[in-house]
Design a protein around this motif. Structure first.
Motif, PDB file in Angstrom:
ATOM      1  N   THR A  59      30.958  12.929  11.589  1.00  0.00           N
ATOM      2  CA  THR A  59      30.276  13.552  12.716  1.00  0.00           C
ATOM      3  C   THR A  59      29.395  12.538  13.433  1.00  0.00           C
ATOM      4  N   PRO A  60      29.611  12.293  14.726  1.00  0.00           N
ATOM      5  CA  PRO A  60      28.710  11.411  15.474  1.00  0.00           C
ATOM      6  C   PRO A  60      27.431  12.148  15.849  1.00  0.00           C
ATOM      7  N   VAL A  61      26.334  11.441  15.824  1.00  0.00           N
ATOM      8  CA  VAL A  61      25.037  12.018  16.187  1.00  0.00           C
ATOM      9  C   VAL A  61      24.413  11.106  17.239  1.00  0.00           C
ATOM     10  N   ARG A  62      24.314  11.630  18.444  1.00  0.00           N
ATOM     11  CA  ARG A  62      23.744  10.856  19.544  1.00  0.00           C
ATOM     12  C   ARG A  62      22.463  11.506  20.011  1.00  0.00           C
ATOM     13  N   SER A  63      21.488  10.689  20.298  1.00  0.00           N
ATOM     14  CA  SER A  63      20.212  11.202  20.777  1.00  0.00           C
ATOM     15  C   SER A  63      20.432  12.047  22.028  1.00  0.00           C
ATOM     16  N   GLY A  64      19.850  13.258  22.038  1.00  0.00           N
ATOM     17  CA  GLY A  64      19.992  14.148  23.177  1.00  0.00           C
ATOM     18  C   GLY A  64      21.170  15.085  23.071  1.00  0.00           C
ATOM     19  N   SER A  65      22.017  14.925  22.038  1.00  0.00           N
ATOM     20  CA  SER A  65      23.155  15.834  21.878  1.00  0.00           C
ATOM     21  C   SER A  65      22.649  17.192  21.418  1.00  0.00           C
ATOM     22  N   PRO A  66      23.461  18.267  21.597  1.00  0.00           N
ATOM     23  CA  PRO A  66      22.995  19.621  21.268  1.00  0.00           C
ATOM     24  C   PRO A  66      22.492  19.779  19.846  1.00  0.00           C
ATOM     25  N   ASP A  67      23.117  19.080  18.877  1.00  0.00           N
ATOM     26  CA  ASP A  67      22.741  19.285  17.483  1.00  0.00           C
ATOM     27  C   ASP A  67      21.816  18.204  16.946  1.00  0.00           C
ATOM     28  N   ALA A  68      21.494  17.186  17.747  1.00  0.00           N
ATOM     29  CA  ALA A  68      20.681  16.080  17.249  1.00  0.00           C
ATOM     30  C   ALA A  68      19.295  16.544  16.816  1.00  0.00           C
ATOM     31  N   ALA A  69      18.655  17.376  17.637  1.00  0.00           N
ATOM     32  CA  ALA A  69      17.310  17.851  17.305  1.00  0.00           C
ATOM     33  C   ALA A  69      17.327  18.711  16.044  1.00  0.00           C
ATOM     34  N   MET A  70      18.358  19.566  15.924  1.00  0.00           N
ATOM     35  CA  MET A  70      18.446  20.426  14.746  1.00  0.00           C
ATOM     36  C   MET A  70      18.708  19.612  13.491  1.00  0.00           C
ATOM     37  N   LEU A  71      19.590  18.621  13.616  1.00  0.00           N
ATOM     38  CA  LEU A  71      19.881  17.767  12.472  1.00  0.00           C
ATOM     39  C   LEU A  71      18.640  16.967  12.083  1.00  0.00           C
ATOM     40  N   SER A  72      17.907  16.491  13.061  1.00  0.00           N
ATOM     41  CA  SER A  72      16.682  15.751  12.788  1.00  0.00           C
ATOM     42  C   SER A  72      15.687  16.618  12.015  1.00  0.00           C
ATOM     43  N   ALA A  73      15.569  17.888  12.415  1.00  0.00           N
ATOM     44  CA  ALA A  73      14.657  18.798  11.713  1.00  0.00           C
ATOM     45  C   ALA A  73      15.107  19.009  10.272  1.00  0.00           C
ATOM     46  N   ALA A  74      16.413  19.161  10.069  1.00  0.00           N
ATOM     47  CA  ALA A  74      16.937  19.367   8.715  1.00  0.00           C
ATOM     48  C   ALA A  74      16.700  18.139   7.849  1.00  0.00           C
ATOM     49  N   LEU A  75      16.961  16.960   8.402  1.00  0.00           N
ATOM     50  CA  LEU A  75      16.797  15.726   7.636  1.00  0.00           C
ATOM     51  C   LEU A  75      15.337  15.462   7.313  1.00  0.00           C
ATOM     52  N   THR A  76      14.450  15.734   8.274  1.00  0.00           N
ATOM     53  CA  THR A  76      13.025  15.548   8.041  1.00  0.00           C
ATOM     54  C   THR A  76      12.533  16.467   6.938  1.00  0.00           C
ATOM     55  N   ALA A  77      13.000  17.717   6.947  1.00  0.00           N
ATOM     56  CA  ALA A  77      12.608  18.669   5.915  1.00  0.00           C
ATOM     57  C   ALA A  77      13.109  18.216   4.544  1.00  0.00           C
ATOM     58  N   ALA A  78      14.364  17.785   4.481  1.00  0.00           N
ATOM     59  CA  ALA A  78      14.937  17.353   3.206  1.00  0.00           C
ATOM     60  C   ALA A  78      14.234  16.104   2.694  1.00  0.00           C
ATOM     61  N   ALA A  79      13.949  15.157   3.597  1.00  0.00           N
ATOM     62  CA  ALA A  79      13.278  13.929   3.195  1.00  0.00           C
ATOM     63  C   ALA A  79      11.874  14.206   2.679  1.00  0.00           C
ATOM     64  N   GLY A  80      11.266  15.279   3.171  1.00  0.00           N
ATOM     65  CA  GLY A  80       9.925  15.648   2.724  1.00  0.00           C
ATOM     66  C   GLY A  80       9.898  16.499   1.480  1.00  0.00           C
ATOM     67  N   GLY A  81      11.065  16.753   0.887  1.00  0.00           N
ATOM     68  CA  GLY A  81      11.122  17.526  -0.355  1.00  0.00           C
ATOM     69  C   GLY A  81      11.208  19.024  -0.158  1.00  0.00           C
ATOM     70  N   GLU A  82      11.397  19.477   1.081  1.00  0.00           N
ATOM     71  CA  GLU A  82      11.501  20.916   1.339  1.00  0.00           C
ATOM     72  C   GLU A  82      12.879  21.432   0.933  1.00  0.00           C
ATOM     73  N   ALA A  83      12.914  22.639   0.417  1.00  0.00           N
ATOM     74  CA  ALA A  83      14.188  23.271   0.078  1.00  0.00           C
ATOM     75  C   ALA A  83      14.839  23.798   1.351  1.00  0.00           C
ATOM     76  N   VAL A  84      16.005  23.253   1.712  1.00  0.00           N
ATOM     77  CA  VAL A  84      16.721  23.672   2.911  1.00  0.00           C
ATOM     78  C   VAL A  84      18.211  23.713   2.635  1.00  0.00           C
ATOM     79  N   ALA A  85      18.933  24.431   3.483  1.00  0.00           N
ATOM     80  CA  ALA A  85      20.391  24.426   3.463  1.00  0.00           C
ATOM     81  C   ALA A  85      20.877  24.094   4.864  1.00  0.00           C
ATOM     82  N   VAL A  86      21.891  23.251   4.937  1.00  0.00           N
ATOM     83  CA  VAL A  86      22.500  22.886   6.211  1.00  0.00           C
ATOM     84  C   VAL A  86      23.950  23.330   6.178  1.00  0.00           C
ATOM     85  N   VAL A  87      24.331  24.142   7.158  1.00  0.00           N
ATOM     86  CA  VAL A  87      25.702  24.640   7.277  1.00  0.00           C
ATOM     87  C   VAL A  87      26.365  23.891   8.421  1.00  0.00           C
ATOM     88  N   ARG A  88      27.518  23.273   8.138  1.00  0.00           N
ATOM     89  CA  ARG A  88      28.247  22.569   9.194  1.00  0.00           C
ATOM     90  C   ARG A  88      29.679  23.069   9.267  1.00  0.00           C
TER      91      ARG A  88
END
Length: 398
Positions: free
Chosen positions: A100-129
């Protein structure tokens, strides 16, 4: 993908384009399971791994291709003895890889960034793709769209196939998040799996499992180092303040001066928790184990000689523990590695914990017939040691 969240979240923060290749299907003997990922940024830097080296070069090129085209790819890798130059898995298994390509400004980039930030911070999250689905002219989601589900049950983003599909996928994700599982599943708007359903990869992450080490001694210091290396949140607890100091256990997340059984009573533990008693002193061990062996945690081990072990069992029986509760105790703790030093002993304890987690036998791989690569989603295989069935528990994020 969530296993390399720290690196990917940094790329997102820097607005660096990248492509991430994720294992979305695996069959047979394969080194990595669904969720394993390799990512390549716009500068050609690579992080992660999906196969331990077998097909990394080919996947690297696929990531570069996806970055150039902006289109996601789904690739199948299998063993092909007729083509010795083809990228394949020599172990004989097969994997499907979503790029999956991830380009800044793409529709899912902000959502993916939020998911990755949460996971990197130790938060329990699920990502559905979204991985694959019916005909392209259907209302279902395009490949790669994602949905973020948090531990509080809230969901964000969309798979692009309508609100009913998002609700069905989020319900699956909540269930898998609670179990700590990562897997590919099929979902339909009405929630029932069927041939026309969308195939999605649900990845979950959770805070690190806890390792509670009781007894502030050299063996505990070595086990703290190994536990930190394995990704545990490590706590050392002992009632003797002179020995229980952060300076003696620099890699511990917490160093607590308290009576062990009283400290344990204050903790909220889950089914992934590992507890090791290294004091071999009855005044500490017995009240601690009396409580620990009645908790729904993954592993309870206690150090001591066989004489100490039998005396400990006598005292625990006198305290009212049943034979079923006593059967959960790993004592003397660890696998028989011939360990002598504190570091070797810590390694033997860690080896038993890992074997318990994945259903390993603890035997040398030479001469065994068990599969080398087991599916953690199914808990490996229960092991049997000294006539006692082992107890498996689900591992952390793939």
């Amino acid at each position: 993908m969530l296993g390399i969240a720290r690196e990917l979240s940094r790329w997102c923060a820097q607005e660096t384009g990248f492509a991430v290749a994720t294992v979305v299907g695996a069959d047979g003997s394969v080194p990595r399971r669904p969720g394993a990922a390799l990512a390549v940024d716009a500068h050609g830097t690579a992080v992660g791994s999906i196969s331990g080296g077998c097909v990394e070069a080919a996947v690297y090129e696929l990531c570069r291709q996806a970055l150039d085209s902006g289109e996601p790819l789904l690739e199948h890798f299998a063993y092909d003895e007729s083509d010795p130059f083809a990228a394949h898995l020599p172990c004989g298994g097969t994997i499907d890889v979503l790029v999956t390509p991830v380009r800044s400004g793409s529709p899912d980039a902000a959502m993916l960034s939020a998911a990755l930030t949460a996971a990197a911070g130790g938060e329990a999250v699920a990502v559905v793709r979204a991985v694959d689905g019916p005909a392209v002219d259907s209302p279902y989601a395009p490949r790669g769209r994602l949905l973020l589900v948090r531990a509080d049950g809230s969901s964000h983003g969309t798979l692009g196939g309508g609100a009913e599909l998002d609700r069905a996928a989020a319900a699956q994700a909540r269930s898998m998040l609670a179990a700590g599982r990562t897997s590919t599943v099929r979902v339909a708007p009405d929630g029932s799996p069927c041939e026309s359903a969308l195939t999605v990869l649900i990845e979950t992450t959770a805070p690190p499992p806890r390792l509670l080490v009781f007894g502030a001694n050299d063996f505990a210091a070595a086990l703290v180092d190994v536990g930190a290396f394995l990704g545990f949140h490590v706590t050392v607890c002992d009632a003797r303040a002179v020995f229980t100091t952060p300076a003696r256990f620099p890699r511990a997340d917490e160093v607590v001066v308290a009576w062990p059984h009283r400290y344990l009573k204050t903790q909220r533990l889950d089914a992934r928790t590992v507890l090791c008693v290294l004091t071999h002193d009855a005044k500490f061990d017995v009240p601690l184990l009396q409580r620990a062996l009645r908790l729904p945690i993954a592993y309870v081990g206690a150090m001591g000689s066989r004489r100490t072990h039998h005396e400990r069992l006598r005292r625990l029986r006198a305290a009212g523990l049943t034979e079923a509760e006593l059967a959960r105790l790993h004592s003397p703790v660890g696998l028989d590695l011939g360990a002598c030093t504190p570091q070797e002993t810590a390694l033997s304890i860690a080896a038993e914990i890992i074997a318990e987690r994945h259903g390993g036998t603890g035997l040398p791989l030479t001469g065994t017939t068990e599969p080398l690569h087991r599916d953690p989603a199914h808990g490996g295989r229960p092991r049997v040691t000294a006539g006692r069935p082992g107890r498996w528990f689900s591992c952390p994020n793939s």
